[in-house]
Design a protein around this motif. Structure first.
Motif, PDB file in Angstrom:
ATOM      1  N   GLU A   1       1.007  -1.230  -0.052  1.00 34.73           N
ATOM      2  CA  GLU A   1      -0.056  -0.074  -0.117  1.00 34.73           C
ATOM      3  C   GLU A   1       0.727   1.276   0.018  1.00 34.73           C
ATOM      4  N   VAL A   2       1.996   1.302   0.403  1.00 36.15           N
ATOM      5  CA  VAL A   2       2.873   2.487   0.867  1.00 36.15           C
ATOM      6  C   VAL A   2       3.859   2.540  -0.200  1.00 36.15           C
ATOM      7  N   ASP A   3       3.752   3.525  -0.900  1.00 35.30           N
ATOM      8  CA  ASP A   3       4.606   3.685  -2.343  1.00 35.30           C
ATOM      9  C   ASP A   3       5.778   4.806  -1.772  1.00 35.30           C
ATOM     10  N   THR A   4       6.633   4.446  -0.927  1.00 38.10           N
ATOM     11  CA  THR A   4       7.705   5.534  -0.524  1.00 38.10           C
ATOM     12  C   THR A   4       8.808   4.590   0.196  1.00 38.10           C
ATOM     13  N   PRO A   5      10.185   4.914   0.008  1.00 36.21           N
ATOM     14  CA  PRO A   5      11.324   3.900   0.722  1.00 36.21           C
ATOM     15  C   PRO A   5      11.078   3.657   1.959  1.00 36.21           C
TER      16      PRO A   5
END
Length: 407
Positions: A172-176
């Motif tokens: 769900e989370v599109d960040t490093p």
């Protein structure tokens, strides 16, 4: 007549075999692996060497134990006057050669004899003995390689444990994951229910503050984190507390490793300033990549040509042919200097992002196959880069990109 000296190195002893050009054993000797022992062995070598004899000394590259004796014999003034050549051999080279003597016992004196006999047969790779300046740089760049490998392993450990607590995070989370804001948030050890029920504005403000305003849409990021929290599997309180402790410990290790790598990068840059070179004129190659390559290559005159450098790094594909059969699918050699190979591949990855010629070459090789496309294209780009590195170092010239021909 040449005098060949094979030395089997251990942490305690140096077992030596002195052999003439006809393969006859002249003497064997065992000394302690320290300065007095090495000096005693040097005297024995000089005693058995005639005035016109050439002296060649070889030993296996045995972790740290062979480094001091190799440097001692290489730098000794009396041996230098005799133009003595010192080799540190890949243990695999010696092991494969020993297979020809199937009935031979496995003892240290016998191993020294095998090394001397392998030295007598010739066709050896270039000696890896280098000047102290390159060795100092090599200690730093190899330690950095070790820390990078440790960092990669620790990050994988963290991701494995993160899945236990936050199973839907990566979906769900599109960040490093390893950005400062995300790791700070995970260290707070909130439960999944607490994250799901947290006011969206408060979570967005927290992320924006910890991320120093770098997120373009903090509310969207906060919403995706809450969605991941609601979609993740639940753990019991006992297990969740244990996972939180493991995640916190892992994050601290990761941060410590990153600080150590930064400190090493600064030290590498300082040592590199004292070694004139033109590699940094290649777009994309910075101090670290340049230092890693120079530390392993050393004096370019040790190598006959660019192919010798590629073989030393293990960037070559042995030919497989028998009768009318010629293998099309060739495996990359599993030998060579892994540190040089690592820094060449890392440099190639940077150069292809900055230099159009290498970017086009990479893309061409990437499109040729459907399996392992990136790795294959990157290794082939590194092999192409070796030719450029050899030319710049050998001719002491700066890099000039190819000019486009306009018609």
């Amino acid at each position: 007549m040449p005098l060949f000296v094979g030395i089997d190195v251990s942490s305690k002893n140096l077992d030596a075999c002195l052999m003439d050009g006809m393969g006859e054993t002249l003497a064997t000797q065992t000394v302690t692996n320290n300065l007095p022992g090495a000096s005693e062995l040097r005297d024995a070598i000089l005693q058995h060497a005639e005035a016109d004899d050439t002296i060649q000394i070889a030993m296996e590259a045995t972790s740290v134990y062979s480094w001091h004796p190799a440097m001692f014999f290489h730098e000794d003034p009396e041996l230098k006057q005799r133009r003595t050549k010192v080799f540190t051999l890949n243990p695999k080279l010696v092991r494969n050669f020993k297979k020809a003597y199937a009935e031979m016992d496995k003892t240290d004196p016998k191993d020294a004899w095998v090394i001397a006999d392998r030295l007598r047969f010739g066709r050896l790779p270039k000696s890896v003995i280098q000047s102290e300046q390159y060795l100092a740089l090599q200690r730093l760049t190899r330690m950095r390689y070790h820390l990078i490998q440790s960092l990669t392993r620790e990050q994988q450990v963290f991701l494995n444990h993160l899945f236990f607590k936050f199973s839907a995070f990566n979906l769900e989370v599109d960040t490093p994951v390893f950005g400062h804001a995300i790791t700070e948030f995970l260290l707070e050890a909130y439960s999944l229910d607490e994250i799901a029920q947290m006011p969206l504005e408060d979570l967005a403000m927290y992320l924006q503050t910890k991320g120093h305003g770098r997120f373009s849409d903090p509310e969207d990021l906060a919403a995706s984190i809450q969605k991941a929290a609601r979609s993740s599997y639940r753990l019991s309180k006992c297990v969740e507390d244990s996972i939180d402790l493991v995640l916190g410990s892992s994050i601290e290790i990761i941060r410590h490793l990153k600080r150590q790598i930064k400190d090493l990068d600064k030290a590498i840059a300082r040592v590199l300033d004292g070694i004139p070179n033109t590699l940094q004129t290649i777009p994309g190659i910075g101090p670290v990549s340049c230092a890693g390559i120079l530390a392993e290559i050393g004096d370019i005159e040790r190598f006959d040509d660019q192919a010798a450098i590629a073989k030393f790094a293990g960037l070559f594909w042995p030919r497989h042919q028998s009768g009318d059969f010629e293998a099309d699918d060739k495996m990359l050699a599993r030998t060579g200097n892994r540190y040089l190979r690592y820094y060449l591949v890392e440099a190639a990855n940077l150069v292809r992002r900055h230099e159009p010629e290498y970017r086009a070459f990479y893309q061409k090789k990437y499109r040729e196959v459907h399996k392992h496309s990136h790795k294959r294209a990157l290794v082939l780009t590194a092999r192409k880069l070796v030719r450029l590195i050899d030319a710049l170092l050998r001719n002491d010239q700066i890099y000039e990109p190819k000019k486009k021909v306009t018609r």
